[in-house]
Design a protein around this motif. Sequence first.
Motif, PDB file in Angstrom:
ATOM      1  N   ALA A   1     -88.420  -5.843  16.029  1.00  0.00           N
ATOM      2  CA  ALA A   1     -88.061  -5.050  14.661  1.00  0.00           C
ATOM      3  C   ALA A   1     -86.900  -5.435  13.996  1.00  0.00           C
ATOM      4  O   ALA A   1     -86.874  -5.623  12.677  1.00  0.00           O
ATOM      5  CB  ALA A   1     -87.931  -3.628  15.279  1.00  0.00           C
ATOM      6  N   ALA A   2     -85.985  -5.790  14.707  1.00  0.00           N
ATOM      7  CA  ALA A   2     -84.794  -6.438  13.977  1.00  0.00           C
ATOM      8  C   ALA A   2     -84.905  -7.744  13.427  1.00  0.00           C
ATOM      9  O   ALA A   2     -84.388  -8.116  12.112  1.00  0.00           O
ATOM     10  CB  ALA A   2     -83.680  -6.658  15.014  1.00  0.00           C
ATOM     11  N   SER A   3     -85.869  -8.425  13.838  1.00  0.00           N
ATOM     12  CA  SER A   3     -86.090  -9.800  13.225  1.00  0.00           C
ATOM     13  C   SER A   3     -87.040  -9.524  12.012  1.00  0.00           C
ATOM     14  O   SER A   3     -86.842 -10.330  11.065  1.00  0.00           O
ATOM     15  CB  SER A   3     -86.843 -10.858  14.146  1.00  0.00           C
ATOM     16  OG  SER A   3     -86.089 -11.104  15.297  1.00  0.00           O
ATOM     17  N   ALA A   4     -87.839  -8.404  12.250  1.00  0.00           N
ATOM     18  CA  ALA A   4     -88.701  -8.237  11.052  1.00  0.00           C
ATOM     19  C   ALA A   4     -87.769  -7.671   9.764  1.00  0.00           C
ATOM     20  O   ALA A   4     -88.089  -8.172   8.694  1.00  0.00           O
ATOM     21  CB  ALA A   4     -89.751  -7.270  11.467  1.00  0.00           C
ATOM     22  N   ALA A   5     -86.754  -6.765   9.991  1.00  0.00           N
ATOM     23  CA  ALA A   5     -85.904  -6.320   9.046  1.00  0.00           C
ATOM     24  C   ALA A   5     -85.082  -7.301   8.468  1.00  0.00           C
ATOM     25  O   ALA A   5     -84.978  -7.564   7.420  1.00  0.00           O
ATOM     26  CB  ALA A   5     -85.163  -5.129   9.799  1.00  0.00           C
ATOM     27  N   ALA A   6     -84.831  -8.361   9.359  1.00  0.00           N
ATOM     28  CA  ALA A   6     -83.711  -9.379   8.782  1.00  0.00           C
ATOM     29  C   ALA A   6     -84.527 -10.303   7.894  1.00  0.00           C
ATOM     30  O   ALA A   6     -84.042 -10.835   7.185  1.00  0.00           O
ATOM     31  CB  ALA A   6     -83.240 -10.251   9.902  1.00  0.00           C
ATOM     32  N   ALA A   7     -85.980 -10.357   8.121  1.00  0.00           N
ATOM     33  CA  ALA A   7     -86.848 -11.201   7.316  1.00  0.00           C
ATOM     34  C   ALA A   7     -87.012 -10.820   6.031  1.00  0.00           C
ATOM     35  O   ALA A   7     -87.232 -11.666   5.257  1.00  0.00           O
ATOM     36  CB  ALA A   7     -88.116 -11.508   7.873  1.00  0.00           C
ATOM     37  N   GLY A   8     -86.819  -9.675   5.484  1.00  0.00           N
ATOM     38  CA  GLY A   8     -86.808  -9.368   4.469  1.00  0.00           C
ATOM     39  C   GLY A   8     -88.183  -9.009   3.726  1.00  0.00           C
ATOM     40  O   GLY A   8     -89.221  -8.881   4.574  1.00  0.00           O
ATOM     41  N   PRO A   9     -88.311  -8.707   2.612  1.00  0.00           N
ATOM     42  CA  PRO A   9     -89.570  -7.961   2.024  1.00  0.00           C
ATOM     43  C   PRO A   9     -90.861  -9.006   2.409  1.00  0.00           C
ATOM     44  O   PRO A   9     -90.514 -10.107   1.791  1.00  0.00           O
ATOM     45  CB  PRO A   9     -89.260  -7.541   0.683  1.00  0.00           C
ATOM     46  CG  PRO A   9     -88.247  -8.495   0.287  1.00  0.00           C
ATOM     47  CD  PRO A   9     -87.368  -8.442   1.544  1.00  0.00           C
TER      48      PRO A   9
ATOM     49  N   TYR B   1     -88.766 -18.091  -2.728  1.00  0.00           N
ATOM     50  CA  TYR B   1     -88.902 -16.437  -2.307  1.00  0.00           C
ATOM     51  C   TYR B   1     -88.684 -16.715  -0.814  1.00  0.00           C
ATOM     52  O   TYR B   1     -87.609 -15.724  -0.546  1.00  0.00           O
ATOM     53  CB  TYR B   1     -90.367 -16.079  -2.299  1.00  0.00           C
ATOM     54  CG  TYR B   1     -90.496 -14.855  -1.930  1.00  0.00           C
ATOM     55  CD1 TYR B   1     -90.260 -13.660  -2.761  1.00  0.00           C
ATOM     56  CD2 TYR B   1     -91.151 -14.190  -0.603  1.00  0.00           C
ATOM     57  CE1 TYR B   1     -90.270 -12.461  -2.829  1.00  0.00           C
ATOM     58  CE2 TYR B   1     -91.367 -13.073  -0.437  1.00  0.00           C
ATOM     59  CZ  TYR B   1     -90.811 -11.945  -1.386  1.00  0.00           C
ATOM     60  OH  TYR B   1     -90.864 -10.739  -1.184  1.00  0.00           O
ATOM     61  N   ARG B   2     -88.606 -17.559   0.073  1.00  0.00           N
ATOM     62  CA  ARG B   2     -88.045 -17.442   1.515  1.00  0.00           C
ATOM     63  C   ARG B   2     -86.762 -17.751   1.536  1.00  0.00           C
ATOM     64  O   ARG B   2     -85.850 -17.221   2.349  1.00  0.00           O
ATOM     65  CB  ARG B   2     -88.867 -18.703   2.197  1.00  0.00           C
ATOM     66  CG  ARG B   2     -90.284 -18.120   2.457  1.00  0.00           C
ATOM     67  CD  ARG B   2     -90.962 -19.308   3.487  1.00  0.00           C
ATOM     68  NE  ARG B   2     -92.252 -19.198   3.799  1.00  0.00           N
ATOM     69  CZ  ARG B   2     -93.094 -20.109   3.269  1.00  0.00           C
ATOM     70  NH1 ARG B   2     -92.780 -21.144   2.646  1.00  0.00           N
ATOM     71  NH2 ARG B   2     -94.489 -19.858   3.486  1.00  0.00           N
ATOM     72  N   ALA B   3     -86.077 -18.539   0.368  1.00  0.00           N
ATOM     73  CA  ALA B   3     -84.829 -18.804   0.297  1.00  0.00           C
ATOM     74  C   ALA B   3     -84.019 -17.676   0.005  1.00  0.00           C
ATOM     75  O   ALA B   3     -82.892 -17.382   0.352  1.00  0.00           O
ATOM     76  CB  ALA B   3     -84.492 -20.006  -0.523  1.00  0.00           C
ATOM     77  N   ALA B   4     -84.610 -16.603  -0.785  1.00  0.00           N
ATOM     78  CA  ALA B   4     -84.135 -15.566  -1.279  1.00  0.00           C
ATOM     79  C   ALA B   4     -84.227 -14.312  -0.088  1.00  0.00           C
ATOM     80  O   ALA B   4     -83.763 -13.208  -0.437  1.00  0.00           O
ATOM     81  CB  ALA B   4     -84.761 -14.892  -2.575  1.00  0.00           C
ATOM     82  N   GLY B   5     -84.692 -14.628   1.060  1.00  0.00           N
ATOM     83  CA  GLY B   5     -84.932 -13.866   2.217  1.00  0.00           C
ATOM     84  C   GLY B   5     -86.185 -13.008   2.309  1.00  0.00           C
ATOM     85  O   GLY B   5     -86.369 -12.269   3.159  1.00  0.00           O
ATOM     86  N   GLY B   6     -87.195 -13.544   1.490  1.00  0.00           N
ATOM     87  CA  GLY B   6     -88.486 -12.789   1.665  1.00  0.00           C
ATOM     88  C   GLY B   6     -89.346 -13.599   2.827  1.00  0.00           C
ATOM     89  O   GLY B   6     -89.175 -14.798   3.239  1.00  0.00           O
ATOM     90  N   VAL B   7     -90.494 -12.836   3.095  1.00  0.00           N
ATOM     91  CA  VAL B   7     -91.562 -13.620   3.610  1.00  0.00           C
ATOM     92  C   VAL B   7     -92.587 -13.718   2.868  1.00  0.00           C
ATOM     93  O   VAL B   7     -93.564 -12.702   2.266  1.00  0.00           O
ATOM     94  CB  VAL B   7     -92.129 -12.702   5.014  1.00  0.00           C
ATOM     95  CG1 VAL B   7     -93.034 -13.208   5.939  1.00  0.00           C
ATOM     96  CG2 VAL B   7     -90.705 -12.395   5.824  1.00  0.00           C
ATOM     97  N   TRP B   8     -93.327 -14.987   2.668  1.00  0.00           N
ATOM     98  CA  TRP B   8     -94.376 -15.378   1.812  1.00  0.00           C
ATOM     99  C   TRP B   8     -95.529 -15.357   2.609  1.00  0.00           C
ATOM    100  O   TRP B   8     -95.670 -15.952   3.637  1.00  0.00           O
ATOM    101  CB  TRP B   8     -94.098 -16.515   1.166  1.00  0.00           C
ATOM    102  CG  TRP B   8     -95.177 -16.929   0.307  1.00  0.00           C
ATOM    103  CD1 TRP B   8     -96.309 -17.784   0.748  1.00  0.00           C
ATOM    104  CD2 TRP B   8     -95.247 -17.156  -1.039  1.00  0.00           C
ATOM    105  NE1 TRP B   8     -97.051 -18.222  -0.473  1.00  0.00           N
ATOM    106  CE2 TRP B   8     -96.506 -17.771  -1.639  1.00  0.00           C
ATOM    107  CE3 TRP B   8     -94.493 -16.516  -2.290  1.00  0.00           C
ATOM    108  CZ2 TRP B   8     -96.811 -17.857  -2.824  1.00  0.00           C
ATOM    109  CZ3 TRP B   8     -94.716 -16.647  -3.491  1.00  0.00           C
ATOM    110  CH2 TRP B   8     -96.171 -17.273  -3.998  1.00  0.00           C
ATOM    111  N   VAL B   9     -96.535 -14.413   2.196  1.00  0.00           N
ATOM    112  CA  VAL B   9     -98.134 -14.606   2.758  1.00  0.00           C
ATOM    113  C   VAL B   9     -99.010 -15.128   1.684  1.00  0.00           C
ATOM    114  O   VAL B   9     -99.254 -14.482   0.570  1.00  0.00           O
ATOM    115  CB  VAL B   9     -98.517 -13.457   3.358  1.00  0.00           C
ATOM    116  CG1 VAL B   9     -99.953 -13.524   4.046  1.00  0.00           C
ATOM    117  CG2 VAL B   9     -97.565 -12.648   4.433  1.00  0.00           C
ATOM    118  N   ASP B  10     -99.407 -16.314   1.995  1.00  0.00           N
ATOM    119  CA  ASP B  10    -100.141 -17.273   1.082  1.00  0.00           C
ATOM    120  C   ASP B  10    -101.780 -16.601   1.166  1.00  0.00           C
ATOM    121  O   ASP B  10    -102.232 -16.971   2.194  1.00  0.00           O
ATOM    122  CB  ASP B  10    -100.013 -18.741   1.180  1.00  0.00           C
ATOM    123  CG  ASP B  10    -100.525 -19.286  -0.062  1.00  0.00           C
ATOM    124  OD1 ASP B  10     -99.664 -19.581  -1.030  1.00  0.00           O
ATOM    125  OD2 ASP B  10    -101.753 -19.855  -0.110  1.00  0.00           O
TER     126      ASP B  10
END
Length: 411
Positions: A18-26, A50-59
């Motif tokens: 959960a912490a990892s998911a939260a840390a991964a960002g939106p 987008y990843r560098a800004a803290g987000g998780v990209w799903v293509d």
Amino acid sequence: MFRTHSLALAGALAFGTAASAAAAGPKAEVIHWWTSGGESAAVKQIAHAYRAAGGVWVDTAVAGGDQARAVAINRMVGGNPPTAAQFNTSKQFLDLIDEGMLNNVDEVAQRQGWDKILPELILNTVRVKGHYYAVPVDIHMPTWIWYSKAAFKKAGVAREPASVDELFAALDKLKAAGLVPLAHGGQPWQESIVFMAVLANVGGKELYLSVFRDRDQRALASEPFKKVLLAFKRLQGYVDPGSPGRNWNDATAMLINGKAGVQIMGDWAKGEFGAAKQVAGTHFGCIAGLGDKSPYLIQGDAFVFPKTGNGEAVKAQRLLASVIVAPATQIAFSKFKGSIPIRTDVDASQMDQCAQTGLKIMKDKTRHVGVNEIYLSPDQNGALQDVLTAFWNTRMPVEKAQKSIAAALRN
């Protein structure tokens, strides 16, 4: 004891996940149709940013613009929307706005000052009824004339065509040399691009706007417009028998391998040249228009943001919009895509000579016009494409084509 330790370990793992998911960002699931070599390399630049800004990209890549938009709309209607979906900067998403199916990104647009950094044609497309419902990604010009330096040399074409007559003369020389003069993918949208190129270069800005923006019936019935249609049909005589159904990037490959001389296609074709390690000015040439005052057609891609009340999804939408318009993303994306940045305040000195040409022309607002989709509704554009494809592929008399186009564009 073992069970207690197991529960403790399971709890720790669950907490850590959960912490990892939260840390991964939106997390942002993004539907797009960028599947060719140059396009794939370009969209990766947005994903990296987008990843560098803290987000998780799903293509979620779906081949073909019509298909990708259909998938996105079906997902929205079915209650399982993506975070963002690719559309063109056009009237394609007006119905979604009217149906209340999109979130706006006003906060991002106001913070970044989009009204000060975006060209007016782009701004007026993404801003509807005072709200920003889409983030523009790029500026494309769809009617560049590309040519193979090797093919021109083999055919004895000594210099770059600077007029419509010189273009036809070059095509004749390419044909005489046993090459395919005009590499073309026989698909309706590609025939529409060729038509726009002819209308802009043969008809000029005034006739172009009279046809698309004003849908002036007198202009559509005029001799100058008939001349445009005859020039458009003349080009069909320079394509090869394998043209019908060919993808645009396969037509570009014909220039890359020296089998064809010319292609009329958007500047996304430059991404294919780049992927093949070919250099503008060395291996291929690019002509933005036949003449110093020819209209520069503005098109582009944009992402819309399906309606959601989920706070994390809204965060992802705003982060993605912010990242896309950032100067560094704009430069990195454009280098691979072949487009030019939407911003007027970026340092594009490292971009190639074709992009430099486009950026220079963009400074002259008198040459700016929109593509057909900016002025026409999807229904009008579809009806126009039907006529153009029939005229291109059959023995339809020019008079009938002229009347059919006038009917398709009647207000």
